[in-house]
Write a protein that holds these residues in place. Structure first.
Motif, PDB file in Angstrom:
ATOM      1  N   ARG A 217     -10.204 -33.278 -16.778  1.00 31.43           N
ATOM      2  CA  ARG A 217      -9.888 -32.628 -15.505  1.00 31.43           C
ATOM      3  C   ARG A 217     -10.281 -31.156 -15.538  1.00 31.43           C
ATOM      4  O   ARG A 217     -10.818 -30.613 -14.566  1.00 31.43           O
ATOM      5  N   ALA A 218     -10.044 -30.493 -16.668  1.00 27.50           N
ATOM      6  CA  ALA A 218     -10.270 -29.048 -16.753  1.00 27.50           C
ATOM      7  C   ALA A 218     -11.749 -28.688 -16.880  1.00 27.50           C
ATOM      8  O   ALA A 218     -12.189 -27.677 -16.320  1.00 27.50           O
ATOM      9  N   GLU A 219     -12.533 -29.477 -17.596  1.00 30.30           N
ATOM     10  CA  GLU A 219     -13.920 -29.107 -17.903  1.00 30.30           C
ATOM     11  C   GLU A 219     -14.776 -28.832 -16.669  1.00 30.30           C
ATOM     12  O   GLU A 219     -15.417 -27.777 -16.588  1.00 30.30           O
ATOM     13  N   PRO A 220     -14.825 -29.708 -15.666  1.00 29.70           N
ATOM     14  CA  PRO A 220     -15.666 -29.398 -14.507  1.00 29.70           C
ATOM     15  C   PRO A 220     -15.181 -28.178 -13.715  1.00 29.70           C
ATOM     16  O   PRO A 220     -15.989 -27.444 -13.148  1.00 29.70           O
ATOM     17  N   ILE A 221     -13.879 -27.943 -13.696  1.00 32.29           N
ATOM     18  CA  ILE A 221     -13.340 -26.776 -13.001  1.00 32.29           C
ATOM     19  C   ILE A 221     -13.783 -25.502 -13.716  1.00 32.29           C
ATOM     20  O   ILE A 221     -14.238 -24.539 -13.091  1.00 32.29           O
TER      21      ILE A 221
ATOM     22  N   ASP B  58     -15.448 -14.851 -17.766  1.00 27.02           N
ATOM     23  CA  ASP B  58     -14.286 -14.120 -17.266  1.00 27.02           C
ATOM     24  C   ASP B  58     -13.720 -14.835 -16.039  1.00 27.02           C
ATOM     25  O   ASP B  58     -13.879 -14.379 -14.902  1.00 27.02           O
ATOM     26  N   VAL B  59     -13.081 -15.986 -16.285  1.00 25.70           N
ATOM     27  CA  VAL B  59     -12.484 -16.781 -15.213  1.00 25.70           C
ATOM     28  C   VAL B  59     -11.066 -17.175 -15.618  1.00 25.70           C
ATOM     29  O   VAL B  59     -10.695 -17.085 -16.788  1.00 25.70           O
ATOM     30  N   ASP B  60     -10.289 -17.630 -14.660  1.00 19.10           N
ATOM     31  CA  ASP B  60      -8.919 -18.050 -14.924  1.00 19.10           C
ATOM     32  C   ASP B  60      -8.891 -19.376 -15.665  1.00 19.10           C
ATOM     33  O   ASP B  60      -9.787 -20.211 -15.513  1.00 19.10           O
ATOM     34  N   VAL B  61      -7.827 -19.581 -16.460  1.00 25.13           N
ATOM     35  CA  VAL B  61      -7.631 -20.860 -17.119  1.00 25.13           C
ATOM     36  C   VAL B  61      -7.174 -21.886 -16.085  1.00 25.13           C
ATOM     37  O   VAL B  61      -6.679 -21.534 -15.020  1.00 25.13           O
ATOM     38  N   VAL B  62      -7.352 -23.152 -16.414  1.00 25.02           N
ATOM     39  CA  VAL B  62      -6.917 -24.230 -15.532  1.00 25.02           C
ATOM     40  C   VAL B  62      -5.442 -24.501 -15.799  1.00 25.02           C
ATOM     41  O   VAL B  62      -5.034 -24.705 -16.943  1.00 25.02           O
TER      42      VAL B  62
ATOM     43  N   THR C 209      -6.998 -25.890 -23.725  1.00 27.75           N
ATOM     44  CA  THR C 209      -8.365 -26.375 -23.493  1.00 27.75           C
ATOM     45  C   THR C 209      -9.192 -25.287 -22.827  1.00 27.75           C
ATOM     46  O   THR C 209     -10.314 -24.999 -23.243  1.00 27.75           O
ATOM     47  N   SER C 210      -8.649 -24.661 -21.802  1.00 32.74           N
ATOM     48  CA  SER C 210      -9.365 -23.620 -21.076  1.00 32.74           C
ATOM     49  C   SER C 210      -9.717 -22.454 -21.987  1.00 32.74           C
ATOM     50  O   SER C 210     -10.846 -21.950 -21.968  1.00 32.74           O
TER      51      SER C 210
END
Length: 152
Positions: free
Chosen positions: A107-111, A123-127, A133-134
């Motif tokens: 679920r997290a990988e494509p996001i 530099d993005v937010d974690v899921v 994982t993020s």
């Protein structure tokens, strides 16, 4: 007498509830291995040299980030660049220790991939719900980006 019967029933219910065993949800992840994958602790050092960085003739270069592990997952990312711009991200290693972790990873990988490509960086937010994982996915991506900046 009624109070004694109510007390006995209450104690029996509490004992049964205390012994109740739960399991994580069973989910099917089409991207996962057929069974749980055990991740050796040495993977972070060994896998970082397993797959070489690649370059194509059209100015697109790709760099492999370090393999990262948690007690639950192993993740490694390859980032592609056209010039200095991040143009592609491929997750080359994504494993979990069971169906629940594998479902979170899937679920997290494509996001994460979409967010990082949009931002052009790590530099993005974690899921939410997949923090570990993020964090290791983003750390591997940052390693690939740093390699690209050094030109190797």
């Amino acid at each position: 007498m009624k109070a004694l019967a109510a007390l006995v029933v209450t104690v029996a219910v509490v004992v049964l509830l205390a012994r109740f065993e739960t399991e994580p949800p069973r989910t099917l992840n089409p991207n996962s291995a057929p069974g749980p994958v055990k991740t050796p602790r040495a993977l972070a050092r060994a896998a970082s040299t397993a797959a070489p960085d690649r370059s194509s003739g059209e100015g697109t270069r790709s760099f492999l980030g370090p393999a990262m592990t948690t007690p639950f997952s192993a993740i490694q990312v390859r980032a592609s660049f056209t010039g200095r711009r991040l143009t592609g991200i491929e997750t080359v290693l994504l494993s979990g220790d069971g169906p629940h972790t594998e479902a979170l990873n899937a679920r997290a990988e494509p996001i994460l991939r979409e967010s990082a490509l949009e931002a052009g960086s790590a530099d993005v937010d974690v899921v939410s719900g997949a923090t570990s994982t993020s964090e290791i996915w983003l750390h591997s991506l940052q390693g690939a980006i740093e390699k690209a900046r050094r030109g190797r």
